[in-house]
Scaffold this active site. Structure first.
Site, PDB file in Angstrom:
ATOM      1  CD  GLU A 117     -34.975  34.141  28.169  1.00  0.00           C
ATOM      2  OE1 GLU A 117     -35.937  34.058  28.949  1.00  0.00           O
ATOM      3  OE2 GLU A 117     -33.788  34.087  28.537  1.00  0.00           O
ATOM      4  CE  LYS A 119     -43.607  39.804  30.559  1.00  0.00           C
ATOM      5  NZ  LYS A 119     -44.795  39.217  31.166  1.00  0.00           N
ATOM      6  CG  ASP A 121     -50.265  35.709  29.562  1.00  0.00           C
ATOM      7  OD1 ASP A 121     -49.934  36.090  30.701  1.00  0.00           O
ATOM      8  OD2 ASP A 121     -51.318  36.060  29.005  1.00  0.00           O
ATOM      9  CE1 TYR A 230     -32.138  35.785  36.676  1.00  0.00           C
ATOM     10  CE2 TYR A 230     -34.202  36.239  37.844  1.00  0.00           C
ATOM     11  CZ  TYR A 230     -32.857  36.511  37.600  1.00  0.00           C
ATOM     12  OH  TYR A 230     -32.258  37.531  38.287  1.00  0.00           O
ATOM     13  CE  LYS A 319     -47.012  42.439  28.942  1.00  0.00           C
ATOM     14  NZ  LYS A 319     -47.402  43.349  29.911  1.00  0.00           N
ATOM     15  CB  CYS A 413     -89.111  41.197  12.556  1.00  0.00           C
ATOM     16  SG  CYS A 413     -87.775  41.857  11.536  1.00  0.00           S
ATOM     17  CB  CYS A 416     -90.769  43.972   8.712  1.00  0.00           C
ATOM     18  SG  CYS A 416     -90.761  42.237   9.184  1.00  0.00           S
ATOM     19  CB  CYS A 429     -87.888  37.998  10.423  1.00  0.00           C
ATOM     20  SG  CYS A 429     -89.204  38.955   9.632  1.00  0.00           S
ATOM     21  CB  CYS A 434     -88.149  40.782   6.518  1.00  0.00           C
ATOM     22  SG  CYS A 434     -87.305  41.868   7.690  1.00  0.00           S
TER      23      CYS A 434
HETATM   24  S1  IVH Z   1     -37.229  36.978  33.415  1.00  0.00           S
HETATM   25  C1  IVH Z   1     -36.230  39.673  37.251  1.00  0.00           C
HETATM   26  N1  IVH Z   1     -38.076  35.712  31.331  1.00  0.00           N
HETATM   27  O1  IVH Z   1     -42.829  37.970  33.227  1.00  0.00           O
HETATM   28  C2  IVH Z   1     -37.382  39.086  36.554  1.00  0.00           C
HETATM   29  N2  IVH Z   1     -39.698  36.500  32.884  1.00  0.00           N
HETATM   30  O2  IVH Z   1     -43.342  40.742  33.921  1.00  0.00           O
HETATM   31  C3  IVH Z   1     -36.933  37.968  35.719  1.00  0.00           C
HETATM   32  N3  IVH Z   1     -42.007  35.940  32.277  1.00  0.00           N
HETATM   33  O3  IVH Z   1     -42.585  37.613  36.683  1.00  0.00           O
HETATM   34  C4  IVH Z   1     -37.987  37.490  34.856  1.00  0.00           C
HETATM   35  N4  IVH Z   1     -41.519  34.840  30.438  1.00  0.00           N
HETATM   36  O4  IVH Z   1     -43.509  35.650  35.327  1.00  0.00           O
HETATM   37  C5  IVH Z   1     -38.430  36.351  32.461  1.00  0.00           C
HETATM   38  N5  IVH Z   1     -38.674  34.525  29.428  1.00  0.00           N
HETATM   39  C6  IVH Z   1     -39.008  35.157  30.555  1.00  0.00           C
HETATM   40  C7  IVH Z   1     -40.359  35.277  30.968  1.00  0.00           C
HETATM   41  C8  IVH Z   1     -40.664  35.969  32.132  1.00  0.00           C
HETATM   42  C9  IVH Z   1     -42.501  35.239  31.250  1.00  0.00           C
HETATM   43  C10 IVH Z   1     -42.843  36.555  33.323  1.00  0.00           C
HETATM   44  C11 IVH Z   1     -42.398  36.252  34.728  1.00  0.00           C
HETATM   45  C12 IVH Z   1     -42.161  37.590  35.369  1.00  0.00           C
HETATM   46  C13 IVH Z   1     -42.993  38.482  34.519  1.00  0.00           C
HETATM   47  C14 IVH Z   1     -42.482  39.890  34.587  1.00  0.00           C
END
Ligand code: IVH
Length: 673
Positions: A117, A119, A121, A230, A319, A413, A416, A429, A434
């Protein structure tokens, strides 16, 4: 209407509005107009106001935000919210896969199915539903105790307030990530800029700030979204959920927003591949990702693997290299450019951002420094988005310790010593001779996209200007082998190559010549437009402002700059000298007339045996266009080795995909390797 009818109408309106919220905010696919939606919402608000007995804390009218809070209450998480272990390269991920197999006593070469999935931010939130209704939402906090943000979360329109069609669900605990799109982040920051409020450093901080508003009406204005990922606990479901991919399917049916970039992978190699693919498209997504999360798909295996005190053994975050870092501004220096403009440049304590070391970042103008309140000695956020040049986002004012000092533009400048004049937002300048201006002009003139004099490096330019040999770009064509060989670090061989390259550069295209002149605001693209429109230098020289601004892509500023350039006698003389030395245009009309390439557009993906620039210039010589992204209108995608996501897109759009050999055939060249 009697009570029963009113209740029915209210319930019916709530249902409809919930459905249209879902169409709009979760599926991005509304089926009614904003006006129709607003009418329904208005009717509901009025009915609820008149009939308080039908109040419901999960009515969609709460999305606009309820009462102001004093503070956020603490909530204990029934199941702790854990974090994830991080991996940064392929080795870390393969090691994770080996550990999983060792733990499960599986053979080393077995394949484990992973669900991969994005991740996100943002910030993670735990949602509790009781009897299919949202009853609580809390932040992660320290993992055990978080803050109650239920009121604010109710304003997030992609979060269902009730689980329609799942009325039998007694209890549900779902975790997801609340975030802001990049666009919304910019909108919020622009608004804050106007109101003189401190800016958020990134979308993540902006999302956290937006969710932690004591006035839920403020949160409601921020257009937060939430992706669910989750399923922590569920009670009251008839069937059993055995896999992460099923859990995601279920959340989707419950109308949570789930990512379309999730992918079920049959082993770790596929998981790594998917991460790489998302890494490629990362910058084109509307929100920020900081990597992927790789999860063992089977819940049975997940249960066997269990967790450490901190994180589950069944998942790892892979990451992407960070694109924003903090570092210190050691100094602010002033750079004098080709047009004489003094640009302040931050000299940074070197920092690695997304795999590249950054030690300088332009601060653009004095106004920008003041607006961002940047001081020498400040710790700052520095970011690099995709290929974009590094940028100082903002200072971390909390880390100021009194040693920071304000930067002042010099009045002389730095090259120069001449006076510096202010022109709008710029400091310039005043010396037209220059040496830095001349050096930069010469560097530009010889550069690849301009006259393309191979081997004519910066060090050579600097010596030639410092020694007074080159006083004007046309002096380049007076250089002979002996003069060149007399320079430091230029041997016989290089001098000979250079004279050859200088000779060769005399035959160029009109567009490259215009670009080489270094007219302010006339980049490669504008130069091409001008060349096409005017065809020869006399016509361009005579062009009036009205004619110039009537051309698509040319505005006031560019037009003024072109006119001012050709009104300088010095520039006209330089051009005449260049022609006198034999500079001429080789634009071949017939060639582009009957070519397969003319007026066709091309995009490259993957690696080719020669530089893309090489093919670009060949295609352009024949009247074709090279673009950077795939669209419906594209004619050809040239796919090299390891093509990127552009290939998928082109295939989806039914665009012709050709390989390097086919391109060479079209160009009328033989393929040699
Ligand atoms: S699963 C047991 N899935 O990443 C922890 N986390 O570094 C289950 N996060 O606190 C987390 N995307 O805030 C999961 N697809 C994703 C996620 C995700 C972002 C974040 C989440 C977690 C942090 C952990």
């Amino acid at each position: 209407m009697d009570k029963e009818n009113i209740r029915n109408r209210i319930e019916n309106l709530r249902k409809q509005i919930n459905y249209h919220n879902y169409r709009y905010y979760v599926l991005d696919d509304p089926v009614i107009s904003d006006k129709e939606y607003d009418l329904m919402l208005k009717e509901l608000i009025e009915l609820e106001k008149k009939h308080l007995e039908f109040f419901d804390e999960n009515s969609p009218t709460v999305r606009v935000g309820g009462d102001i809070l004093n503070k956020f209450q603490k909530v204990e998480h029934k199941i702790p919210m854990m974090s994830l272990d991080d991996g940064f390269d392929e080795n870390d991920i393969r090691e994770f896969d080996r550990k999983v197999k060792r733990f499960l006593k599986m053979p080393e070469d077995a394949d484990i199915e992973y669900f991969v999935e994005p991740k996100f931010d943002g910030l993670s939130i735990c949602l509790i539903y009781e009897d299919s209704k949202l009853t609580n939402a809390s932040t992660r906090g320290d993992g055990y105790i978080g803050e109650d943000v239920t009121q604010n979360i109710r304003t997030v329109k992609s979060i269902p307030l009730e689980l329609e069609g799942f009325e039998k669900i007694e209890y549900l605990d779902v975790q997801g990530e609340v975030l802001l799109t990049k666009e919304e982040f910019e909108r919020i920051n622009n608004e804050r800029l106007k109101e003189n409020k401190p800016l958020f450093a990134n979308p993540r901080n902006a999302a956290a700030g937006s969710l932690r508003q004591l006035d839920p009406k403020e949160t409601a204005k921020r257009n937060l979204i939430m992706f669910a990922y989750y399923l922590r606990e569920i009670r009251g479901l008839d069937s059993e959920i055995k896999y992460q991919h099923q859990a995601i399917e279920l959340l989707k049916k419950m109308r949570f927003k789930v990512s379309g970039l999730n992918r079920l992978c049959k082993n770790i190699s596929e998981a790594i591949e998917h991460k790489n693919r998302l890494g490629e498209i990362r910058n084109s997504l509307p929100y920020e990702l900081d990597g992927v999360v790789i999860k063992v798909n089977s819940f049975e295996m997940q249960n066997k693997l269990g967790s450490t005190t901190k994180s589950p053994r069944w998942a790892i975050a892979f990451k992407f290299p960070a694109q924003q870092e903090t570092t210190k501004i050691l100094d602010i220096q002033v750079n004098v450019g080709r047009t004489g403009i003094l640009t302040p440049v931050a000299i940074l304590k070197p920092v690695n951002i997304g795999g590249a070391t950054v030690s300088r970042a332009s601060l653009h103008t004095m106004d920008e420094i003041e607006k961002k309140d940047i001081m020498i000695g400040d710790y700052v956020f520095v970011q690099r988005a995709g290929d974009v040049i590094p940028e100082v986002v903002k200072p971390i004012k909390d880390l100021r310790d009194g040693t920071q000092r304000k930067f002042k533009m010099p009045s002389a400048c730095p090259v120069c010593g001449s006076n510096v004049a202010k022109d709008g937002a710029y400091y310039i300048c005043t010396n037209i001779n220059c040496p830095k201006v001349l050096k930069e002009s010469v560097k530009h003139f010889v550069s690849r996209k301009a006259m393309n004099i191979d081997g004519f490096g910066d060090k050579i330019v600097e010596q030639l200007v410092d020694k007074g040999i080159v006083k004007d770009v046309s002096d380049i064509y007076k250089l002979n082998k002996e003069t060149l060989a007399s320079l430091d670090r230029v041997g016989e061989k290089l001098a000979e190559n250079l004279t050859g390259a200088i000779q060769k550069s005399k035959g160029t295209t009109f567009a490259k010549f215009i670009y080489a002149l270094g007219i302010k605001h006339v980049g490669e693209f504008v130069a091409k437009i001008l060349a096409k429109r005017f065809g020869n230098l006399d016509a361009l020289k005579r062009a009036k402002k009205e004619e110039l601004i009537s051309i698509d892509g040319i505005g006031d500023e560019i037009a003024d700059s072109i006119i001012s350039f050709f009104s300088e006698q010095k520039n006209i003389e330089t051009i005449e000298r260049l022609f006198g030395y034999g500079v001429h245009f080789t634009d071949e009309k017939e060639d582009s007339e009957n070519s397969l390439i003319k007026n066709k557009s091309f995009v490259f993906t993957g690696s080719l045996s020669k530089e893309r620039e090489y093919y670009k210039s060949l295609i352009e010589q024949k009247g074709g266009i090279v673009r950077s992204s795939v669209s419906k209108k594209l004619d050809f995608l040239v796919a090299g080795e390891n093509p990127g996501s552009k290939l998928n897109k082109a295939e989806q759009l039914g665009i012709a995909v050709i390989d390097e050999k086919e391109l060479l055939d079209m160009l009328g060249l033989n393929y040699e390797g």
